[in-house]
Scaffold this active site. Structure first.
Site, mmCIF file in Angstrom:
data_model
loop_
_atom_site.group_PDB
_atom_site.id
_atom_site.type_symbol
_atom_site.label_atom_id
_atom_site.label_comp_id
_atom_site.label_asym_id
_atom_site.label_seq_id
_atom_site.Cartn_x
_atom_site.Cartn_y
_atom_site.Cartn_z
ATOM 1 N N LEU A 109 -4.890 -7.245 -6.557
ATOM 2 C CA LEU A 109 -4.575 -8.399 -7.407
ATOM 3 C C LEU A 109 -5.776 -9.192 -7.892
ATOM 4 O O LEU A 109 -5.620 -10.094 -8.708
ATOM 5 C CB LEU A 109 -3.604 -9.329 -6.661
ATOM 6 C CG LEU A 109 -2.301 -8.647 -6.235
ATOM 7 C CD1 LEU A 109 -1.344 -9.662 -5.631
ATOM 8 C CD2 LEU A 109 -1.644 -7.928 -7.396
ATOM 9 N N GLU A 114 5.730 5.762 -10.192
ATOM 10 C CA GLU A 114 4.347 5.680 -9.694
ATOM 11 C C GLU A 114 4.061 6.811 -8.711
ATOM 12 O O GLU A 114 3.026 7.482 -8.797
ATOM 13 C CB GLU A 114 4.104 4.312 -9.029
ATOM 14 C CG GLU A 114 4.157 3.180 -10.046
ATOM 15 C CD GLU A 114 3.890 1.803 -9.455
ATOM 16 O OE1 GLU A 114 3.469 0.928 -10.220
ATOM 17 O OE2 GLU A 114 4.114 1.595 -8.257
ATOM 18 N N ASN A 138 -6.537 1.668 -12.786
ATOM 19 C CA ASN A 138 -5.509 0.780 -12.234
ATOM 20 C C ASN A 138 -4.139 1.302 -12.623
ATOM 21 O O ASN A 138 -3.989 1.934 -13.665
ATOM 22 C CB ASN A 138 -5.695 -0.635 -12.806
ATOM 23 C CG ASN A 138 -4.641 -1.613 -12.316
ATOM 24 O OD1 ASN A 138 -4.348 -1.681 -11.121
ATOM 25 N ND2 ASN A 138 -4.053 -2.372 -13.237
ATOM 26 N N GLY A 153 0.800 -1.231 0.000
ATOM 27 C CA GLY A 153 0.000 0.000 0.000
ATOM 28 C C GLY A 153 0.826 1.271 0.000
ATOM 29 O O GLY A 153 0.342 2.333 0.401
ATOM 30 N N SER A 154 2.079 1.181 -0.477
ATOM 31 C CA SER A 154 2.885 2.421 -0.484
ATOM 32 C C SER A 154 2.301 3.444 -1.462
ATOM 33 O O SER A 154 2.358 4.652 -1.203
ATOM 34 C CB SER A 154 4.351 2.130 -0.801
ATOM 35 O OG SER A 154 4.540 1.754 -2.135
ATOM 36 N N ASN A 155 1.717 2.985 -2.560
ATOM 37 C CA ASN A 155 1.038 3.933 -3.459
ATOM 38 C C ASN A 155 -0.180 4.546 -2.777
ATOM 39 O O ASN A 155 -0.441 5.741 -2.942
ATOM 40 C CB ASN A 155 0.611 3.250 -4.753
ATOM 41 C CG ASN A 155 1.703 3.247 -5.795
ATOM 42 O OD1 ASN A 155 2.008 4.262 -6.414
ATOM 43 N ND2 ASN A 155 2.342 2.094 -5.972
ATOM 44 N N HIS A 197 -0.375 -0.195 -13.481
ATOM 45 C CA HIS A 197 0.340 -1.436 -13.776
ATOM 46 C C HIS A 197 1.829 -1.101 -13.935
ATOM 47 O O HIS A 197 2.173 -0.125 -14.602
ATOM 48 C CB HIS A 197 -0.207 -2.061 -15.067
ATOM 49 C CG HIS A 197 0.375 -3.420 -15.312
ATOM 50 N ND1 HIS A 197 -0.050 -4.546 -14.655
ATOM 51 C CD2 HIS A 197 1.400 -3.816 -16.106
ATOM 52 C CE1 HIS A 197 0.668 -5.588 -15.045
ATOM 53 N NE2 HIS A 197 1.554 -5.164 -15.924
HETATM 54 C C1 GAR Z 1 2.840 -1.362 -7.676
HETATM 55 O O1 GAR Z 1 4.092 -1.339 -8.306
HETATM 56 C C2 GAR Z 1 1.750 -1.564 -8.696
HETATM 57 O O2 GAR Z 1 2.035 -1.006 -9.950
HETATM 58 C C3 GAR Z 1 1.689 -3.063 -8.796
HETATM 59 O O3 GAR Z 1 1.858 -3.516 -7.474
HETATM 60 C C4 GAR Z 1 2.702 -2.599 -6.779
HETATM 61 C C5 GAR Z 1 2.050 -2.290 -5.447
HETATM 62 O O4 GAR Z 1 2.927 -1.586 -4.619
HETATM 63 N N1 GAR Z 1 0.455 -3.503 -9.365
HETATM 64 C C6 GAR Z 1 0.347 -4.603 -10.120
HETATM 65 O O5 GAR Z 1 1.280 -5.320 -10.365
HETATM 66 C C7 GAR Z 1 -1.061 -4.887 -10.640
HETATM 67 N N2 GAR Z 1 -1.012 -5.872 -11.678
HETATM 68 P P1 GAR Z 1 2.401 -0.874 -3.302
HETATM 69 O O6 GAR Z 1 1.516 -1.880 -2.577
HETATM 70 O O7 GAR Z 1 3.637 -0.567 -2.520
HETATM 71 O O8 GAR Z 1 1.638 0.356 -3.717
#
Ligand code: GAR
Length: 190
Positions: A85, A174, A102, A12-14, A104
């Site tokens: 996911l 991101e 989303n 969940g850092s994003n 990616h």
């Molecule tokens: C992110 O890099 C996102 O782009 C990816 O998961 C990571 C989550 O990081 N998403 C996918 O791969 C979706 N297919 P986070 O939990 O630290 O935000």
């Protein structure tokens, strides 16, 4: 007030970065974090940031209207998938047309589809000796990673980069771009 709901399955850092970007903005609020994973770090983040957090299971997500009802009751303007996911069920896509996006961690249509997430994407990109990778922000439909692209940004992949080096570059992209794209979408400047 514009209201954002964020779905995340892991760290969940994003999600936290999006919260930070908007925290001083009195026109935008992260109203809700939702997760399918009861041990996800995003739950700790939500608690620390005092964002309501909803944990749900497969049956609730795919066989009831619980999540759609919750999102409607919160008057959500935009649903953001940030490291989520599971496939989004048709009833949710239909309930929020063009309101689900989303991120990616690759340049779709390359390295997308079921099972392509997080480090698996970066490992494949490095194994294939790609010279560049990047991020894709796209609308969500009933298929993995196939909705219309809204935004892409690229980074270089050096021969010396491993998957974790690439993950760092991708996360930096991101953090830089995702909140800005969200803000533009919320105020229809895209
Ligand atoms: C992110 O890099 C996102 O782009 C990816 O998961 C990571 C989550 O990081 N998403 C996918 O791969 C979706 N297919 P986070 O939990 O630290 O935000």
């Amino acid at each position: 007030m514009k209201r954002i709901a964020i779905f995340a399955s892991g760290s969940g850092s994003n999600a936290e970065n999006i919260y930070d970007y908007f925290k001083a903005n009195d026109k935008v609020e992260v109203s809700l974090i939702l997760t399918n994973n009861s041990t996800a770090k995003v739950i700790e983040r939500a608690n620390r940031l005092a964002i309501p957090c909803e944990i749900f299971d497969r049956q609730q997500f795919y066989e009831t209207t619980k999540i759609v009802d919750l999102l409607k009751s919160k008057n959500v303007d935009l649903i953001v998938l940030a490291g989520f996911l599971w496939l989004i069920p048709e009833q949710l896509v239909k309930a929020f047309p063009d309101k689900i996006i989303n991120i990616h961690p690759a340049l779709l249509p390359k390295y997308g589809g079921k099972g392509m997430y997080g480090d698996k994407v970066h490992e494949s990109v490095v194994a294939n000796n790609e010279k560049e990778s990047g991020i894709t922000i796209h609308y969500v439909n009933e298929k993995y990673d196939e909705g219309n692209v809204i935004f892409q940004a690229k980074c270089e992949v050096l021969p010396s980069d491993n998957a974790s080096d690439l993950a760092q570059k991708i996360h930096a992209l991101e953090y830089q771009h995702f909140p800005v794209v969200i803000e533009k979408l919320l105020f229809a400047r895209i």
